[in-house]
Motif scaffolding. Structure first.
Motif, PDB file in Angstrom:
ATOM      1  N   TYR A 174     -35.665-115.614  -6.483  1.00 14.50           N
ATOM      2  CA  TYR A 174     -36.824-115.455  -5.606  1.00 14.50           C
ATOM      3  C   TYR A 174     -36.644-114.230  -4.692  1.00 14.50           C
ATOM      4  O   TYR A 174     -37.557-113.421  -4.524  1.00 14.50           O
ATOM      5  CB  TYR A 174     -37.016-116.722  -4.773  1.00 14.50           C
ATOM      6  N   GLU A 175     -35.452-114.112  -4.105  1.00 18.74           N
ATOM      7  CA  GLU A 175     -35.193-112.994  -3.190  1.00 18.74           C
ATOM      8  C   GLU A 175     -35.347-111.650  -3.881  1.00 18.74           C
ATOM      9  O   GLU A 175     -35.871-110.686  -3.298  1.00 18.74           O
ATOM     10  CB  GLU A 175     -33.780-113.129  -2.609  1.00 18.74           C
ATOM     11  N   LYS A 176     -34.901-111.551  -5.127  1.00 19.93           N
ATOM     12  CA  LYS A 176     -35.031-110.287  -5.856  1.00 19.93           C
ATOM     13  C   LYS A 176     -36.491-109.987  -6.174  1.00 19.93           C
ATOM     14  O   LYS A 176     -36.939-108.847  -6.065  1.00 19.93           O
ATOM     15  CB  LYS A 176     -34.188-110.320  -7.135  1.00 19.93           C
ATOM     16  N   LEU A 177     -37.233-111.018  -6.573  1.00 20.32           N
ATOM     17  CA  LEU A 177     -38.641-110.803  -6.910  1.00 20.32           C
ATOM     18  C   LEU A 177     -39.463-110.420  -5.687  1.00 20.32           C
ATOM     19  O   LEU A 177     -40.416-109.646  -5.789  1.00 20.32           O
ATOM     20  CB  LEU A 177     -39.217-112.063  -7.567  1.00 20.32           C
ATOM     21  N   VAL A 178     -39.104-110.946  -4.518  1.00 23.57           N
ATOM     22  CA  VAL A 178     -39.789-110.574  -3.275  1.00 23.57           C
ATOM     23  C   VAL A 178     -39.651-109.076  -3.026  1.00 23.57           C
ATOM     24  O   VAL A 178     -40.593-108.401  -2.584  1.00 23.57           O
ATOM     25  CB  VAL A 178     -39.221-111.377  -2.079  1.00 23.57           C
ATOM     26  N   LYS A 179     -38.463-108.537  -3.317  1.00 23.05           N
ATOM     27  CA  LYS A 179     -38.180-107.131  -3.021  1.00 23.05           C
ATOM     28  C   LYS A 179     -38.561-106.183  -4.156  1.00 23.05           C
ATOM     29  O   LYS A 179     -38.442-104.968  -4.011  1.00 23.05           O
ATOM     30  CB  LYS A 179     -36.694-106.972  -2.706  1.00 23.05           C
ATOM     31  N   LEU A 184     -45.293-114.846  -3.624  1.00 29.22           N
ATOM     32  CA  LEU A 184     -44.714-113.599  -4.139  1.00 29.22           C
ATOM     33  C   LEU A 184     -45.804-112.537  -4.316  1.00 29.22           C
ATOM     34  O   LEU A 184     -46.940-112.859  -4.673  1.00 29.22           O
ATOM     35  CB  LEU A 184     -44.037-113.847  -5.495  1.00 29.22           C
ATOM     36  N   PRO A 185     -45.459-111.272  -4.110  1.00 35.46           N
ATOM     37  CA  PRO A 185     -46.437-110.189  -4.298  1.00 35.46           C
ATOM     38  C   PRO A 185     -46.594-109.819  -5.775  1.00 35.46           C
ATOM     39  O   PRO A 185     -46.575-108.640  -6.143  1.00 35.46           O
ATOM     40  CB  PRO A 185     -45.819-109.045  -3.497  1.00 35.46           C
ATOM     41  N   HIS A 186     -46.733-110.837  -6.623  1.00 37.27           N
ATOM     42  CA  HIS A 186     -46.837-110.633  -8.069  1.00 37.27           C
ATOM     43  C   HIS A 186     -47.885-111.590  -8.635  1.00 37.27           C
ATOM     44  O   HIS A 186     -48.530-112.347  -7.894  1.00 37.27           O
ATOM     45  CB  HIS A 186     -45.476-110.880  -8.738  1.00 37.27           C
ATOM     46  N   PHE A 187     -48.050-111.573  -9.959  1.00 36.41           N
ATOM     47  CA  PHE A 187     -48.970-112.490 -10.627  1.00 36.41           C
ATOM     48  C   PHE A 187     -48.185-113.752 -10.983  1.00 36.41           C
ATOM     49  O   PHE A 187     -47.379-113.744 -11.919  1.00 36.41           O
ATOM     50  CB  PHE A 187     -49.545-111.845 -11.895  1.00 36.41           C
TER      51      PHE A 187
END
Length: 380
Positions: free
Chosen positions: A327-332, A353-356
């Motif tokens: 999760y932390e990596k995907l956030v960044k 998350l800032p993703h789809f």
């Protein structure tokens, strides 16, 4: 790697190391190789008995036999036919229970006639389901030094099967680092990685730390170790031996590995991933597994798939620590990515998350993300 019961260890002040072959033990290697050289036509079990008769540490001898097993070609046996024949024989025998020698002979005759064999041939063949009963057809002979190095590698692989976590720093080129991380990802290992001058630094969760599939995960970790061959590296791991935790330190300066890595085929991380890849490929055409590494806040993340310029990541359930790091990596991560998340996780958090972000229940469905990836599909 070796079976865990063949792991040899040395303990000293809270630390532990594999007990590699020393100079005195190395003297037995030519004799072991000689026995196998003269083994053509003999049963594997007979050859193993000759090795054990040499005397010395039985775990060393059995470990050497295990390593040399990979250099043998055993007689070909159609095990599927024999297993079916055994089941057929059990069904026939059940009709005559309790069975005696005469009835056993009758049962073998009935089954043998159905598969076109004699009773004696079938009786002999039943035993050949087990490797010890198979005859040796060929032996790719190593030198004593090659055998020593292969044993060392297998011993270290087995050692890491007991690891809680592993810190490793590897000096290698960019292309080698990419291949190393790609293998770690394909093996389904849980890790964080960062670039350092001349290479990479990684922390890998060990088999003892995860919640399930320990044997499978440990085997995958073992397959990563041969990629260290030829590189400069150092390793520090916490390993659980019995009820205690010990420190294991190792480096490329302290252990001799084979001069070249064995060729191994890389498999999917899981059936879930393989199934999704198959369905995604059938709809979108060319799908790349484990594309190039992306950077997320100084850390490295390799997406599970890419379709053109669209990246896709599957998030299932491993350990809480692994999920948190993911999760932390995907956030960044600044590059947009499609994230498929198992609904058993805290999906309300993941949807920030800032993703789809798309959730799934039993398995991820391509139809749920098709609108997102359609522009990138060759079959759109």
């Amino acid at each position: 790697m070796l079976p865990l019961n063949l792991l040899r260890l040395r303990f000293s002040k809270g630390q532990v190391r594999p007990r590699y072959i020393d100079a005195a033990e190395a003297e037995i290697l030519p004799e072991v190789i000689s026995i196998f050289r003269q083994s053509i036509g003999k049963k594997l079990g007979e050859v193993n008995a000759l090795i054990e008769d040499l005397g010395g540490d039985p775990r060393l001898l059995r470990g050497l036999m295990h390593v040399l097993r990979n250099r043998l070609t055993l007689e070909d046996v159609n095990e599927a036919v024999l297993i079916k024949a055994r089941l057929d024989a059990f069904r026939e025998a059940a009709k005559f229970y309790p069975i005696n020698a005469e009835k056993r002979d009758d049962v073998l005759g009935r089954v043998a006639s159905r598969i076109g064999m004699s009773k004696q041939e079938l009786d002999d063949a039943f035993l050949k389901i087990y490797d010890d009963e198979k005859r040796i057809i060929d032996f790719r002979e190593p030198s004593p030094d090659e055998l020593r190095r292969e044993y060392n590698l297998s011993l270290m692989q087995t050692m890491l099967f007991k690891a809680i976590d592993i810190d490793i720093e590897v000096r290698m080129s960019g292309s080698q680092a990419k291949a190393f991380l790609r293998r770690a990802k394909l093996m389904g290992l849980m890790y964080i990685a960062e670039s350092v001058v001349g290479g990479i630094r990684m922390r890998i969760d060990g088999p003892v730390s995860i919640l399930k599939q320990t044997d499978r995960y440990g085997t995958r970790l073992a397959k990563l170790v041969p990629m260290l061959i030829g590189a400069e590296w150092k390793l520090l791991a916490r390993v659980k031996i019995g009820e205690g935790t010990h420190i294991y330190e190792e480096s490329s300066d302290e252990v001799d590995f084979p001069l070249s890595p064995p060729q191994e085929e890389v498999s999917f991380d899981s059936f879930l991933e393989a199934d999704f890849y198959r369905r995604l490929s059938s709809i979108c055409g060319q799908v790349e597994r484990e594309p190039e590494a992306l950077t997320a806040g100084g850390r490295i993340i390799i997406p599970d798939f890419s379709v053109g310029d669209a990246y896709i990541e599957l998030v299932g359930y491993w350990s809480p620590q692994y999920i948190e790091r993911k999760y932390e990596k995907l956030v960044k991560l600044n590059i947009p990515i499609i994230v498929l998340v198992n609904e058993k996780l805290a999906t309300s958090t993941w949807k920030t998350l800032p993703h789809f972000v798309v959730t799934y229940r039993d398995r991820p469905r391509v139809t749920d993300i098709y609108k997102l990836i359609k522009p990138y599909c060759k079959k759109s």
